[in-house]
Design a protein around this motif. Structure first.
Motif, short mmCIF file in Angstrom:
data_model
loop_
_atom_site.label_atom_id
_atom_site.label_comp_id
_atom_site.label_asym_id
_atom_site.label_seq_id
_atom_site.Cartn_x
_atom_site.Cartn_y
_atom_site.Cartn_z
N GLU A 1 0.83 -1.21 0.00
CA GLU A 1 0.00 0.00 0.00
C GLU A 1 0.87 1.26 0.00
O GLU A 1 1.96 1.28 0.57
N PRO A 2 0.38 2.35 -0.60
CA PRO A 2 1.15 3.60 -0.64
C PRO A 2 1.51 4.12 0.75
O PRO A 2 2.58 4.71 0.93
N GLU A 3 0.64 3.91 1.73
CA GLU A 3 0.95 4.37 3.09
C GLU A 3 2.17 3.65 3.65
O GLU A 3 2.99 4.24 4.36
N ALA A 4 2.30 2.35 3.36
CA ALA A 4 3.46 1.59 3.82
C ALA A 4 4.73 2.09 3.14
O ALA A 4 5.79 2.19 3.78
N TRP A 5 4.66 2.39 1.83
CA TRP A 5 5.81 2.95 1.13
C TRP A 5 6.21 4.28 1.75
O TRP A 5 7.40 4.55 1.94
N ALA A 6 5.22 5.11 2.08
CA ALA A 6 5.52 6.41 2.69
C ALA A 6 6.21 6.22 4.04
O ALA A 6 7.17 6.93 4.35
N GLN A 7 5.75 5.25 4.84
CA GLN A 7 6.38 4.99 6.13
C GLN A 7 7.83 4.55 5.96
O GLN A 7 8.71 4.98 6.71
N MET A 8 8.08 3.67 4.98
CA MET A 8 9.44 3.19 4.75
C MET A 8 10.35 4.33 4.30
O MET A 8 11.49 4.44 4.75
N ILE A 9 9.84 5.19 3.43
CA ILE A 9 10.64 6.31 2.93
C ILE A 9 10.94 7.29 4.06
O ILE A 9 12.07 7.78 4.19
N ILE A 10 9.94 7.57 4.90
CA ILE A 10 10.16 8.48 6.04
C ILE A 10 11.16 7.88 7.03
O ILE A 10 12.05 8.59 7.51
N LEU A 11 11.05 6.59 7.33
CA LEU A 11 11.99 5.93 8.24
C LEU A 11 13.42 6.00 7.70
O LEU A 11 14.35 6.36 8.42
N CYS A 12 13.59 5.69 6.42
CA CYS A 12 14.92 5.75 5.81
C CYS A 12 15.43 7.19 5.80
O CYS A 12 16.61 7.44 6.04
N GLY A 13 14.55 8.14 5.53
CA GLY A 13 14.94 9.55 5.53
C GLY A 13 15.38 10.03 6.90
O GLY A 13 16.35 10.78 7.02
N CYS A 14 14.68 9.57 7.95
CA CYS A 14 15.08 9.95 9.32
C CYS A 14 16.45 9.38 9.66
O CYS A 14 17.28 10.07 10.25
N ALA A 15 16.68 8.11 9.29
CA ALA A 15 17.99 7.51 9.56
C ALA A 15 19.09 8.23 8.79
O ALA A 15 20.17 8.50 9.34
N GLU A 16 18.85 8.56 7.52
CA GLU A 16 19.85 9.27 6.73
C GLU A 16 20.07 10.69 7.26
O GLU A 16 21.20 11.16 7.30
N ALA A 17 19.01 11.35 7.68
CA ALA A 17 19.15 12.70 8.23
C ALA A 17 19.98 12.67 9.51
O ALA A 17 20.84 13.54 9.73
N ALA A 18 19.73 11.67 10.37
CA ALA A 18 20.52 11.55 11.61
C ALA A 18 21.99 11.29 11.27
O ALA A 18 22.88 11.85 11.91
N LYS A 19 22.24 10.47 10.25
CA LYS A 19 23.62 10.18 9.85
C LYS A 19 24.30 11.43 9.29
O LYS A 19 25.45 11.72 9.63
N VAL A 20 23.60 12.20 8.48
CA VAL A 20 24.16 13.43 7.92
C VAL A 20 24.39 14.45 9.03
O VAL A 20 25.43 15.12 9.06
N ASN A 21 23.45 14.58 9.95
CA ASN A 21 23.62 15.51 11.07
C ASN A 21 24.83 15.12 11.91
O ASN A 21 25.59 15.97 12.35
N TRP A 22 24.99 13.83 12.16
CA TRP A 22 26.14 13.36 12.94
C TRP A 22 27.44 13.71 12.22
O TRP A 22 28.39 14.21 12.82
N ALA A 23 27.48 13.46 10.90
CA ALA A 23 28.71 13.73 10.12
C ALA A 23 29.05 15.22 10.09
O ALA A 23 30.22 15.59 10.04
N SER A 24 28.04 16.07 10.12
CA SER A 24 28.30 17.50 10.07
C SER A 24 28.44 18.12 11.46
O SER A 24 28.66 19.32 11.58
#
Length: 193
Positions: free
Chosen positions: A104-127
């Motif tokens: 379902e599109p809602e599940a895709w949105a959840q996966m994309i948001i979860l991956c985005g949060c993890a990537e944002a935390a990684k980028v914030n840590w690196a900077s």
């Protein structure tokens, strides 16, 4: 198009050897990184010589990221076929390619948001941005679960294991995809789709 490819390869053949082969300093820098083991012939694994054109640390980070993704992909590919589907979900097939369109599109949105949060935390840590609860200014890299060993021998062992598992998962995922579209191409996979 074919003539263009022939011209490019023939021009590359006349390039000076220093432009084609990695330097000894680069080879020495590569040899200090984890990843040299019996599977690579106890030497640096860079068969295409890509390290001469890109930053070695960036290449290693990319290899690790792709290996981690491949490890998850292999589990996601095999799990439903071995253990079955989760009850009550919208996915009704164990065929991984067909299942993509059933999510379902809602599940895709959840996966994309979860991956985005993890990537944002990684980028914030690196900077150096304080991204609580993940930020640790004393850490060498992004490790929110604190699974990295403290002793150097354990660190080297864990890095080598992760690298080997990631490389194997990338090969396994490629094999699963080939087997899905051409079942006779990969032996020993049996009824996996």
């Amino acid at each position: 198009m074919m003539i263009w490819a022939i011209l490019v390869t023939s021009v590359a053949a006349f390039a000076p050897p220093s432009a084609v082969r990695p330097s000894l300093a680069l080879h020495a820098e590569l040899s200090t990184m984890p990843g040299i083991s019996v599977e690579t012939g106890n030497k640096v694994f860079d068969p295409l010589g890509l390290a001469q054109w890109r930053d070695i640390e960036e290449l290693r980070a990319t290899e690790l990221a792709n290996g981690r993704s491949a490890m998850l992909a292999v589990v996601g590919w095999v799990w439903p076929q071995v253990f079955g589907l989760w009850p009550g979900g919208s996915v009704t097939t164990t065929d991984p390619i067909a299942a993509i369109s059933q999510v379902e599109p809602e599940a895709w949105a959840q996966m994309i948001i979860l991956c985005g949060c993890a990537e944002a935390a990684k980028v914030n840590w690196a900077s150096g941005v304080d991204a609580k609860p993940f930020f640790d200014p004393d850490a060498l890299f992004f490790d929110p679960a604190k699974v990295y060993p403290a002793d150097p021998a354990g660190q080297e062992e864990m890095q080598l294991k992760e690298l080997k598992n990631g490389r194997m998962a990338m090969i396994a995922f490629a094999g699963l995809v080939v087997h899905h579209f051409n079942p006779a191409a990969v032996p020993l996979l049996g009824d996996l789709k």
